[in-house]
Design a protein around this motif. Structure first.
Motif, mmCIF file in Angstrom:
data_model
loop_
_atom_site.group_PDB
_atom_site.id
_atom_site.type_symbol
_atom_site.label_atom_id
_atom_site.label_comp_id
_atom_site.label_asym_id
_atom_site.label_seq_id
_atom_site.Cartn_x
_atom_site.Cartn_y
_atom_site.Cartn_z
ATOM 1 N N THR A 32 48.808 39.590 45.269
ATOM 2 C CA THR A 32 49.017 40.621 44.472
ATOM 3 C C THR A 32 47.542 41.382 44.881
ATOM 4 O O THR A 32 47.849 42.578 44.409
ATOM 5 N N GLY A 33 46.823 40.599 45.589
ATOM 6 C CA GLY A 33 45.758 41.402 46.241
ATOM 7 C C GLY A 33 46.429 42.421 47.127
ATOM 8 O O GLY A 33 45.561 43.808 47.321
ATOM 9 N N LEU A 74 47.160 45.553 44.915
ATOM 10 C CA LEU A 74 45.695 46.394 44.224
ATOM 11 C C LEU A 74 44.842 46.763 45.840
ATOM 12 O O LEU A 74 44.968 47.914 44.689
ATOM 13 N N ARG A 75 45.009 46.981 46.755
ATOM 14 C CA ARG A 75 44.012 47.174 47.471
ATOM 15 C C ARG A 75 44.278 48.504 48.291
ATOM 16 O O ARG A 75 44.200 49.796 47.936
ATOM 17 N N MET A 78 37.003 44.349 41.701
ATOM 18 C CA MET A 78 37.173 43.759 42.738
ATOM 19 C C MET A 78 36.411 44.131 43.754
ATOM 20 O O MET A 78 36.313 43.040 44.398
ATOM 21 N N GLY A 80 35.429 39.866 40.621
ATOM 22 C CA GLY A 80 36.196 39.233 39.402
ATOM 23 C C GLY A 80 37.517 39.833 39.614
ATOM 24 O O GLY A 80 38.642 39.164 41.150
ATOM 25 N N VAL A 112 40.949 41.003 37.688
ATOM 26 C CA VAL A 112 41.867 42.001 37.363
ATOM 27 C C VAL A 112 42.097 41.694 36.101
ATOM 28 O O VAL A 112 42.617 40.634 36.458
ATOM 29 N N VAL A 145 47.379 43.080 36.186
ATOM 30 C CA VAL A 145 48.597 42.228 37.562
ATOM 31 C C VAL A 145 49.881 41.705 36.887
ATOM 32 O O VAL A 145 51.262 41.939 38.040
ATOM 33 N N GLY A 177 48.267 34.553 45.676
ATOM 34 C CA GLY A 177 47.206 35.475 45.164
ATOM 35 C C GLY A 177 47.402 35.487 43.643
ATOM 36 O O GLY A 177 46.660 36.396 43.139
ATOM 37 N N ARG A 190 46.641 33.532 38.871
ATOM 38 C CA ARG A 190 45.644 33.370 38.780
ATOM 39 C C ARG A 190 44.444 32.988 37.752
ATOM 40 O O ARG A 190 43.582 32.682 37.744
ATOM 41 N N GLN A 216 48.729 34.159 32.977
ATOM 42 C CA GLN A 216 49.432 35.185 33.922
ATOM 43 C C GLN A 216 50.785 33.727 34.486
ATOM 44 O O GLN A 216 51.716 34.625 34.702
ATOM 45 N N ARG A 236 37.258 43.315 54.613
ATOM 46 C CA ARG A 236 37.347 43.566 53.236
ATOM 47 C C ARG A 236 35.995 43.386 52.990
ATOM 48 O O ARG A 236 35.010 43.094 53.019
ATOM 49 N N ARG A 281 34.146 35.323 44.234
ATOM 50 C CA ARG A 281 35.545 34.819 43.670
ATOM 51 C C ARG A 281 35.804 33.369 43.563
ATOM 52 O O ARG A 281 36.394 32.941 43.169
#
Ligand code: AMP
Length: 193
Positions: free
Chosen positions: A31-32, A35-36, A53, A57, A59, A64, A85, A88, A92, A139, A150
């Motif tokens: 998912t990271g 999202l990126r 991000m 924090g 999302v 997600v 990922g 979380r 979810q 990153r 994080r």
């Protein structure tokens, strides 16, 4: 095979997931990464997610879960996938259960990479240095201060996810402090057992 990788940021989930992709021929759904990509493409989701991000924090669950629901519909995920990922939060995890139930699918195993959190900031500093040395982008959220946020988000929201799967008999713990190759070997053993 459908499996989930749990563990704090910097535990090695991405590295180990990449190795499983090669060996088992199933996609890694990070998912990271998704999202990126959305941030880079400036999609509506990316625009919403970026500031969260950047601050380390989480999302929102709705965003997600929506991304994952779409992704597991893709043809390459039919024969299995590795979730990296996600989930979380407990919400979810519950949403994933509902998604899979609707499709008549089941999770096979949840692997938790257990690491000493005091070593993680050092690891992440090294990850940033390695990326820089290789001419790759660093990153933004690997900045030590953001990384601490994080880690806090992990301890506040994500730590409850492993017990959720333990209660369902799906959790296997892996010592993530060993070398990368040893961790890979332990994972293969856990999957075989
Ligand atoms: P990662 O690459 O897994 O470390 O994720 C990078 C960032 O993306 C996280 O710090 C969060 O801001 C966001 N993110 C990734 N996956 C999730 C998720 N399952 N729930 C909420 N936020 C997420």
């Amino acid at each position: 095979m459908r499996l989930i990788f749990l563990g704090p940021p910097g535990a090695g989930k991405g590295t180990q997931a990449t190795r499983l992709v090669e060996k088992h021929g199933i996609p890694q759904l990070s998912t990271g990464d998704m999202l990126r990509a959305a941030v880079a493409a400036q999609t509506p989701i990316g625009l919403k997610a970026k500031s969260v991000m950047d601050a380390g924090g989480l999302v929102s669950d709705d965003i997600v879960v929506g991304i994952v629901a779409d992704r597991i519909e893709e043809p390459d995920a039919r024969k299995g996938f590795i979730l990296d990922g996600f989930p979380r939060t407990l919400a979810q995890a519950e949403a994933l259960d509902r998604l899979l139930d609707e499709k008549g699918l089941k999770l096979d195993v949840v692997l938790e990479l257990v690491v000493d959190q005091s070593s993680l900031v050092d690891r992440i500093v090294k990850r940033a240095e390695d990326s820089k040395a290789a001419g790759q982008p660093v990153r933004k959220d690997d900045d030590p201060e953001v990384f601490k946020q994080r880690l806090e988000a992990y301890n506040r929201d994500t730590a409850a996810v492993a017990p959720y799967y333990n209660e369902r008999g799906l959790l296997k713990k892996i010592d993530g402090m060993k070398s990368i190759d040893e961790v890979t070997a332990d994972i293969e053993q856990a999957l075989a057992g």
